[in-house]
Design an enzyme around this catalytic site. Structure first.
Site, PDB file in Angstrom:
ATOM      1  N   LYS A 195       7.215   6.529  -0.090  1.00 44.03           N
ATOM      2  CA  LYS A 195       6.588   5.446   0.681  1.00 44.03           C
ATOM      3  C   LYS A 195       7.577   5.012   1.762  1.00 44.03           C
ATOM      4  CE  LYS A 195       4.623   0.796   0.181  1.00 44.03           C
ATOM      5  NZ  LYS A 195       4.305  -0.287  -0.792  1.00 44.03           N
ATOM      6  N   LYS A 248       2.901   7.981   1.491  1.00 47.06           N
ATOM      7  CA  LYS A 248       2.310   6.866   2.249  1.00 47.06           C
ATOM      8  C   LYS A 248       3.248   6.506   3.390  1.00 47.06           C
ATOM      9  CE  LYS A 248       0.813   2.044   1.741  1.00 47.06           C
ATOM     10  NZ  LYS A 248       0.692   0.885   0.835  1.00 47.06           N
TER      11      LYS A 248
END
Length: 332
Positions: A195, A248
């Site tokens: 992420k 992400k």
């Protein structure tokens, strides 16, 4: 063989031919719809920076989910804005927290769905950071203890999948141990393994009111310039027992999705985040792009990169068009 014996355009002549030889398909079963649960039982409020997305009170969640199910969606990711926030985000593991209430309501009415609970504290803490803060820095190990409490609470409420998103070191093994000790050995862990500290999260922070009150999240989310680090993060989460790993955001990191897919022995998820969605919606509203085709092309690119699962705010819209038989081939 080269031209004129080889003519690559032969397989592109008609929509039927293009469909027949298409290498990458996006199906509703690949998609996860995010949900935002907020105080106020009957609330249904559109998020200005995410057109078509809503903050929902608990009583509005089941009808909204049911409408998505009619379109073919079977997986949902839950976030919440709690009624109160404190320094450690204790509302995250409250038995009657908003996500817990919403999941119990959905499970009672629609028991066959896959319910995914985001596991983080940024929307629950008064300071907007993803864990316990000490002298302005995130205390990794103290946060692990609280993540375990949140994971067990959400599993008790009916979560099939726990999705830790804070990029806390050791979170997968710690959560796995706490879930197993509580008897939830079948609960899946979908780790936000790579992420990035991204500028594409802005509209999401509007949706869950989670902007940091000071500093930023660069000390625990990844630097956008790093690829090898992402692979190491994924490898560590796999060693710790992650059942699914996630990248992400998606579009600026298609190369990372591809590399992760090559090394992962478990399914790979990608989050088509709020900023990616909002840019398409804004440009389409101004007539600068064909929003529908851009949506399909976007989701196809994420699948082509190697994602097995796509979390996307386009889920309802894509599935509605899918039911109408609309594909890339039908668009030209």
């Amino acid at each position: 063989m080269s031209f004129p014996s080889t003519r690559m355009r032969r397989l592109r002549r008609t929509p039927a031919l293009r469909s027949l030889v298409r290498e990458t398909i996006v199906h509703p079963s690949h998609l996860v719809r995010p949900l935002f649960v907020v105080p106020g039982d009957t609330t249904r409020r559109e998020i200005s920076s995410l057109p078509g997305q809503y903050q929902l009170g608990v009583s509005q969640v089941v009808p909204s989910v049911a409408a998505s199910v009619e379109l073919g969606i079977s997986s949902f990711l839950f976030f919440a804005i709690p009624e109160y926030k404190d320094d450690v985000g204790s509302a995250a593991w409250a038995r009657n927290g908003l996500v817990q209430q919403a999941m119990r309501a959905v499970r009672a009415e629609l028991p066959h769905l896959t319910l995914i609970a985001d596991l983080c504290f940024c929307e629950y803490t008064s300071h907007g950071h993803c864990g316990v803060m000490v002298d302005g820095c995130l205390d990794n190990d103290a946060t692990l203890t609280n993540l375990g409490k949140q994971a067990v609470s959400l599993a008790e409420a009916g979560a099939d999948v726990i999705a830790p998103s804070g990029m806390i070191d050791g979170m997968v093994s710690s959560i796995r141990r706490d879930l197993d000790d509580a008897g939830f050995t079948d609960t899946v862990i979908m780790s936000y393994a790579a992420k990035y500290a991204s500028a594409f999260y802005g509209p999401f922070r509007d949706a869950v009111e989670s902007a940091p009150q000071y500093g930023d999240r660069c000390s625990y989310q990844m630097d956008p310039g790093n690829a090898r680090e992402a692979l190491r993060e994924v490898e560590l989460d796999l060693e710790e027992g992650a059942d699914i790993v996630m990248v992400k955001p998606a579009l600026p990191y298609l190369d990372i999705i591809s590399q992760v897919a090559q090394i992962s022995s478990v399914p790979v998820a990608a989050y088509n985040v709020s900023g990616e969605y909002a840019m398409v919606k804004s440009a389409a509203a101004k007539g600068w792009i064909d929003g529908e085709r851009t949506m399909i092309e976007t989701l196809t690119s994420i699948r082509r990169a190697g994602a097995d699962i796509i979390i996307t705010y386009f889920a309802d819209e894509f599935c509605a068009r899918y039911r109408q038989g609309l594909t890339l081939a039908a668009n030209g």
